[in-house]
Design a protein around this motif. Structure first.
Motif, PDB file in Angstrom:
ATOM      1  N   THR A 102      -7.843 -11.861  11.857  1.00  0.00           N
ATOM      2  CA  THR A 102      -6.794 -10.877  11.666  1.00  0.00           C
ATOM      3  C   THR A 102      -6.579 -10.493  10.213  1.00  0.00           C
ATOM      4  O   THR A 102      -6.412  -9.317   9.888  1.00  0.00           O
ATOM      5  CB  THR A 102      -5.467 -11.421  12.244  1.00  0.00           C
ATOM      6  OG1 THR A 102      -5.667 -11.800  13.604  1.00  0.00           O
ATOM      7  CG2 THR A 102      -4.367 -10.393  12.140  1.00  0.00           C
ATOM      8  N   SER A 103      -6.565 -11.464   9.315  1.00  0.00           N
ATOM      9  CA  SER A 103      -6.200 -11.213   7.923  1.00  0.00           C
ATOM     10  C   SER A 103      -7.386 -11.234   6.969  1.00  0.00           C
ATOM     11  O   SER A 103      -7.200 -11.292   5.758  1.00  0.00           O
ATOM     12  CB  SER A 103      -5.171 -12.261   7.469  1.00  0.00           C
ATOM     13  OG  SER A 103      -4.002 -12.186   8.252  1.00  0.00           O
ATOM     14  N   SER A 104      -8.602 -11.145   7.488  1.00  0.00           N
ATOM     15  CA  SER A 104      -9.771 -11.355   6.639  1.00  0.00           C
ATOM     16  C   SER A 104      -9.974 -10.276   5.592  1.00  0.00           C
ATOM     17  O   SER A 104     -10.753 -10.460   4.653  1.00  0.00           O
ATOM     18  CB  SER A 104     -11.036 -11.495   7.497  1.00  0.00           C
ATOM     19  OG  SER A 104     -11.182 -10.404   8.397  1.00  0.00           O
ATOM     20  N   GLY A 105      -9.271  -9.163   5.695  1.00  0.00           N
ATOM     21  CA  GLY A 105      -9.371  -8.134   4.667  1.00  0.00           C
ATOM     22  C   GLY A 105      -8.625  -8.447   3.392  1.00  0.00           C
ATOM     23  O   GLY A 105      -8.757  -7.715   2.400  1.00  0.00           O
ATOM     24  N   ILE A 106      -7.873  -9.540   3.356  1.00  0.00           N
ATOM     25  CA  ILE A 106      -7.041  -9.839   2.178  1.00  0.00           C
ATOM     26  C   ILE A 106      -7.863 -10.237   0.956  1.00  0.00           C
ATOM     27  O   ILE A 106      -7.325 -10.285  -0.153  1.00  0.00           O
ATOM     28  CB  ILE A 106      -5.994 -10.933   2.481  1.00  0.00           C
ATOM     29  CG1 ILE A 106      -6.658 -12.265   2.823  1.00  0.00           C
ATOM     30  CG2 ILE A 106      -5.055 -10.507   3.591  1.00  0.00           C
ATOM     31  CD1 ILE A 106      -6.607 -13.260   1.722  1.00  0.00           C
ATOM     32  N   VAL A 107      -9.149 -10.495   1.138  1.00  0.00           N
ATOM     33  CA  VAL A 107      -9.969 -10.901  -0.009  1.00  0.00           C
ATOM     34  C   VAL A 107     -10.215  -9.741  -0.967  1.00  0.00           C
ATOM     35  O   VAL A 107     -10.588  -9.944  -2.120  1.00  0.00           O
ATOM     36  CB  VAL A 107     -11.315 -11.486   0.455  1.00  0.00           C
ATOM     37  CG1 VAL A 107     -11.084 -12.722   1.304  1.00  0.00           C
ATOM     38  CG2 VAL A 107     -12.145 -10.446   1.215  1.00  0.00           C
ATOM     39  N   GLY A 108     -10.035  -8.509  -0.506  1.00  0.00           N
ATOM     40  CA  GLY A 108     -10.383  -7.351  -1.302  1.00  0.00           C
ATOM     41  C   GLY A 108      -9.279  -6.872  -2.219  1.00  0.00           C
ATOM     42  O   GLY A 108      -8.093  -7.064  -1.943  1.00  0.00           O
ATOM     43  N   GLU A 109      -9.672  -6.258  -3.318  1.00  0.00           N
ATOM     44  CA  GLU A 109      -8.753  -5.580  -4.233  1.00  0.00           C
ATOM     45  C   GLU A 109      -9.343  -4.235  -4.602  1.00  0.00           C
ATOM     46  O   GLU A 109     -10.538  -3.995  -4.446  1.00  0.00           O
ATOM     47  CB  GLU A 109      -8.537  -6.389  -5.509  1.00  0.00           C
ATOM     48  CG  GLU A 109      -7.647  -7.589  -5.362  1.00  0.00           C
ATOM     49  CD  GLU A 109      -7.348  -8.222  -6.703  1.00  0.00           C
ATOM     50  OE1 GLU A 109      -6.175  -8.539  -6.969  1.00  0.00           O
ATOM     51  OE2 GLU A 109      -8.296  -8.411  -7.497  1.00  0.00           O
ATOM     52  N   ALA A 110      -8.479  -3.356  -5.127  1.00  0.00           N
ATOM     53  CA  ALA A 110      -8.891  -1.997  -5.443  1.00  0.00           C
ATOM     54  C   ALA A 110      -8.394  -1.603  -6.823  1.00  0.00           C
ATOM     55  O   ALA A 110      -7.727  -2.377  -7.518  1.00  0.00           O
ATOM     56  CB  ALA A 110      -8.369  -1.039  -4.375  1.00  0.00           C
ATOM     57  N   MET A 111      -8.704  -0.379  -7.215  1.00  0.00           N
ATOM     58  CA  MET A 111      -8.225   0.138  -8.491  1.00  0.00           C
ATOM     59  C   MET A 111      -6.706   0.091  -8.559  1.00  0.00           C
ATOM     60  O   MET A 111      -6.116  -0.292  -9.567  1.00  0.00           O
ATOM     61  CB  MET A 111      -8.722   1.570  -8.696  1.00  0.00           C
ATOM     62  CG  MET A 111     -10.230   1.711  -8.776  1.00  0.00           C
ATOM     63  SD  MET A 111     -10.914   0.939 -10.259  1.00  0.00           S
ATOM     64  CE  MET A 111     -12.627   1.472 -10.117  1.00  0.00           C
ATOM     65  N   PHE A 112      -6.053   0.492  -7.458  1.00  0.00           N
ATOM     66  CA  PHE A 112      -4.607   0.403  -7.354  1.00  0.00           C
ATOM     67  C   PHE A 112      -4.230  -0.855  -6.571  1.00  0.00           C
ATOM     68  O   PHE A 112      -4.975  -1.300  -5.696  1.00  0.00           O
ATOM     69  CB  PHE A 112      -4.014   1.624  -6.641  1.00  0.00           C
ATOM     70  CG  PHE A 112      -4.161   2.923  -7.383  1.00  0.00           C
ATOM     71  CD1 PHE A 112      -4.049   2.968  -8.768  1.00  0.00           C
ATOM     72  CD2 PHE A 112      -4.392   4.105  -6.703  1.00  0.00           C
ATOM     73  CE1 PHE A 112      -4.170   4.168  -9.454  1.00  0.00           C
ATOM     74  CE2 PHE A 112      -4.514   5.303  -7.379  1.00  0.00           C
ATOM     75  CZ  PHE A 112      -4.407   5.342  -8.756  1.00  0.00           C
ATOM     76  N   GLY A 113      -3.065  -1.403  -6.853  1.00  0.00           N
ATOM     77  CA  GLY A 113      -2.614  -2.597  -6.166  1.00  0.00           C
ATOM     78  C   GLY A 113      -2.043  -2.298  -4.799  1.00  0.00           C
ATOM     79  O   GLY A 113      -1.484  -1.233  -4.560  1.00  0.00           O
ATOM     80  N   GLU A 114      -2.182  -3.254  -3.899  1.00  0.00           N
ATOM     81  CA  GLU A 114      -1.559  -3.210  -2.579  1.00  0.00           C
ATOM     82  C   GLU A 114      -1.035  -4.599  -2.249  1.00  0.00           C
ATOM     83  O   GLU A 114      -1.307  -5.569  -2.963  1.00  0.00           O
ATOM     84  CB  GLU A 114      -2.558  -2.753  -1.512  1.00  0.00           C
ATOM     85  CG  GLU A 114      -2.874  -1.269  -1.536  1.00  0.00           C
ATOM     86  CD  GLU A 114      -1.722  -0.400  -1.067  1.00  0.00           C
ATOM     87  OE1 GLU A 114      -0.785  -0.935  -0.428  1.00  0.00           O
ATOM     88  OE2 GLU A 114      -1.734   0.815  -1.345  1.00  0.00           O
ATOM     89  N   MET A 115      -0.286  -4.699  -1.171  1.00  0.00           N
ATOM     90  CA  MET A 115       0.114  -5.998  -0.661  1.00  0.00           C
ATOM     91  C   MET A 115      -1.029  -6.493   0.230  1.00  0.00           C
ATOM     92  O   MET A 115      -1.259  -5.900   1.288  1.00  0.00           O
ATOM     93  CB  MET A 115       1.420  -5.897   0.118  1.00  0.00           C
ATOM     94  CG  MET A 115       2.593  -5.467  -0.731  1.00  0.00           C
ATOM     95  SD  MET A 115       4.126  -5.200   0.209  1.00  0.00           S
ATOM     96  CE  MET A 115       4.539  -6.866   0.703  1.00  0.00           C
ATOM     97  N   PRO A 116      -1.761  -7.513  -0.169  1.00  0.00           N
ATOM     98  CA  PRO A 116      -2.978  -7.868   0.574  1.00  0.00           C
ATOM     99  C   PRO A 116      -2.730  -8.264   2.014  1.00  0.00           C
ATOM    100  O   PRO A 116      -3.607  -8.102   2.858  1.00  0.00           O
ATOM    101  CB  PRO A 116      -3.564  -9.034  -0.240  1.00  0.00           C
ATOM    102  CG  PRO A 116      -2.431  -9.566  -1.044  1.00  0.00           C
ATOM    103  CD  PRO A 116      -1.546  -8.387  -1.328  1.00  0.00           C
TER     104      PRO A 116
END
Length: 646
Positions: A102-116
């Motif tokens: 379910t939460s496996s996308g939390i490893v990623g980051e981008a140019m702009f911040g998000e709540m992982p």
């Protein structure tokens, strides 16, 4: 009230309506495609900023120390344990097949911040984005292109540097192997991407299109390691037990398939001192326990197997929290404020399937749902009827269209039905709460069905002119909670009372997920996301071009009127104009009758062991338990000493 019990694979939206680049396309725009772009000259009207808002009104200044709602001195450490239902077979969140965690996308980051763990950043502004991997973003006022000036201290979890080449590679990877529903959108909007140097990346946008959310869109693309993909041979579109190499604050730690997963702090995380991260990411470990059914899941919470629970069942909220832990104060039961519009949960019609492609039929079948009986008999009078796709927001359509909204609708010509201009916005019907089958609504429904060519024969079956009985396939997931299943069962029985044949056999979450993606159903009880801003993501939610393949459009709605309003929204130049267009969109979606709206609770219901703490004032857009709450270790030790926790 319903609960999320199976994953909806596909691209992720931010709250501005932008769709992060997670699509698939046969067209690949490589680094330097189309030749090098000229950099801005001194005389050009160029904006260079620490963040981005389409209207240019960032809340936080360049030197902000942290977001207003966090505790900058929040202690770090410890573990929080949550739960989910279903199963998982890997950690590639972006695979089109399989059942990723379910939460496996939390490893990623981008140019702009998000709540992982989910939600927009910051949680106190709808329109803002702030640089994270990027140090600054640069763009002209007409937003024909943008340049990200990246930080030079960002590293992947293996310690290797994050470069502009990795960002360009990831962009192309999503185009080649990502979710298919975004392919057309990418090709129509992003002309090319160029690596200027190791820490500078430039996107060029297609001429003649809305630039409403393009900067937010490319700024929200997660960045993966090009070298890692080359060395491992992994593919983004294939299930995998490996987690993509990225730079986020958490990484996959211990796990056992279909039982639990632990996400732990990334020891090589570069960004603990970044202003956007101060007071956030406070737990050393986040553990998620998996359960096969709702009863076992709740009993495990009472036993302390997991320690934080977001409650979605009115029955359990009303009757289930009388166990000793609550009575002793070991467990806190709390209703927290919610400033967002509720997601639109209810029975959704697949409009690609006959006879549900007929709006009159959809209207008639919606009358079989008795919200008042459901609320009193199954939901303990705790829910409120949903009328709008943006319930309670400024852009909720009310009454007949007036002023600027009326002018907008009139400007769209024949795609807007005349009655839309003169009649009040569609509201949910009312029903007799004393019986599941409301006779008045049944009479109205049968009249509407007769207008659409359906009559009840002598055998009590609803048939068409050829004598074929109406037959509907209802996709039901076995792990859904009892209240949700009971609501579906009641609705199905009412349809059968009307002479309709309904198949509603339960399937497991993996089979249900695949059928959901394939739109292999007539009816499904799920949700449609609400919206707060005009962005290209609206086309994924409601647009015709990707309706059949979009996992965020469960009704597969294809409406020229809705398409025209989305186009108008994307062309607005002020927040005031944007609100007018969003109001018209809400009105149009309600007119199309693609959902039988259920109820919602205008609060966030949570229960947790009395060892977690949070800022006194929560932001309006997120509860943020995994983002800015923290553990009080003294309270944890006291719970263990008393035997409340193992």
């Amino acid at each position: 009230m319903t609960e999320k019990t199976f994953k909806i694979a596909g691209p992720m939206f931010d709250r501005r309506g932008a769709l992060r680049l997670m699509g698939a396309s046969a067209a690949v725009f490589g680094a330097g495609s189309g030749g090098r772009f000229a950099m801005a000259s001194e005389g050009d009207d160029i904006i260079r900023s620490h963040g981005y808002s389409f209207f240019g009104d960032l809340k936080y200044p360049k030197d902000f120390p942290h977001f207003d709602y966090v505790n900058p001195n929040a202690p770090k450490g410890g573990e929080i344990t949550l739960s989910t239902r279903g199963s998982f077979d890997g950690f590639n969140r972006w695979a089109w097949r399989g059942n990723p965690e379910t939460s496996s996308g939390i490893v990623g980051e981008a140019m702009f911040g998000e709540m992982p763990w989910g939600g927009g950043l910051p949680a106190d502004s709808i329109t803002d984005s702030y640089c994270l991997i990027a140090r600054e973003v640069e763009y002209p006022k007409d937003k024909t292109w943008c340049v990200f000036h990246m930080r030079d201290d960002v590293v992947f979890r293996d310690g290797s540097p994050v470069r502009a080449q990795d960002a360009a590679f990831t962009h192309n990877l999503f185009l080649e192997q990502g979710i298919r529903s975004f392919a057309r959108s990418v090709k129509e909007r992003i002309e090319a991407v160029e690596v200027v140097d190791d820490h500078t990346l430039r996107y060029k946008f297609v001429d003649g299109i809305s630039r409403r959310s393009l900067v937010s869109q490319v700024g929200g693309t997660p960045i993966f390691s090009e070298k890692w993909y080359a060395e491992t041979g992994e593919r983004l579109d294939e299930p995998s037990v490996m987690s993509p190499m990225a730079s986020g604050p958490y990484q996959v730690g211990d796990y056992e398939f279909n039982r639990y997963v632990v996400y732990e702090r990334n020891p090589n995380y570069w960004g603990w001192d970044h202003p956007a991260n101060i007071g956030r990411h406070n737990f050393d470990r986040v553990r998620i326990e998996y359960f096969s059914d709702a009863t076992a899941e709740f009993e495990a919470f009472k036993a302390g197997v997991y320690t934080f629970r977001s409650e979605g069942s009115t029955k359990r909220w009303s009757t289930g929290y009388d166990f000793p832990g609550v009575e002793r104060g070991d467990v806190i039961k709390e209703a927290l404020p919610d400033g967002t519009a509720p997601n639109n949960s209810g029975v959704i019609f697949n409009t690609t399937k006959a006879p549900l492609d007929n709006r009159t039929v959809r209207h008639a079948l919606s009358l079989a749902f008795n919200f008042e009986w459901t609320r009193e008999s199954l939901q303990y009078d705790l829910t409120t009827q949903i009328n709008s796709f943006v319930q309670g927001q400024e852009w909720e359509a009310k009454g007949v269209p007036e002023g600027a909204e009326l002018a907008l609708l009139q400007s769209l010509g024949d795609v807007v039905p005349p009655e839309m201009l003169s009649e009040p916005a569609v509201m949910a019907h009312t029903s007799n709460a004393s019986t599941p089958v409301d006779r008045r609504n049944k009479r109205t429904a049968l009249r509407l069905l007769a207008e659409a060519g359906w009559q009840v024969n002598d055998a009590g079956k609803l048939v068409d002119e050829n004598g074929q009985q109406m037959s509907l396939d209802f996709l039901v997931i076995s792990s859904w909670d009892d209240t949700r299943l009971a609501s579906i069962e009641t609705y199905v029985k009412t349809l059968e009372n009307w002479g309709i044949q309904v198949k509603a056999d339960k399937v497991d979450s993996a089979q249900g997920q695949q059928r959901f993606l394939d739109k292999a159903y007539d009816l499904i009880h799920t949700r449609i996301l609400s919206f707060s801003a005009a962005g290209t993501g609206l086309r994924q939610l409601f647009g015709s071009e990707t309706a059949v393949v979009s996992s965020y459009n469960p009704s597969a709605l294809r409406s020229p009127m809705v398409d025209a309003i989305i186009d108008a929204a994307l062309g607005t130049s002020s927040r005031e104009e944007e609100v007018v267009a969003l109001t018209a969109l809400d009105r149009a979606l309600r007119y199309e009758r693609v959902i039988v709206p259920g109820g919602f609770v205008p609060e966030n219901w949570v229960a947790y062991y009395n060892m977690y703490e949070r800022p006194a004032e929560l932001p309006p857009l997120a509860v943020g338990v995994l983002d800015f709450w923290w553990l009080n270790e003294e309270k944890q030790q006291a719970l263990k000493a008393s035997g409340a926790l193992r």
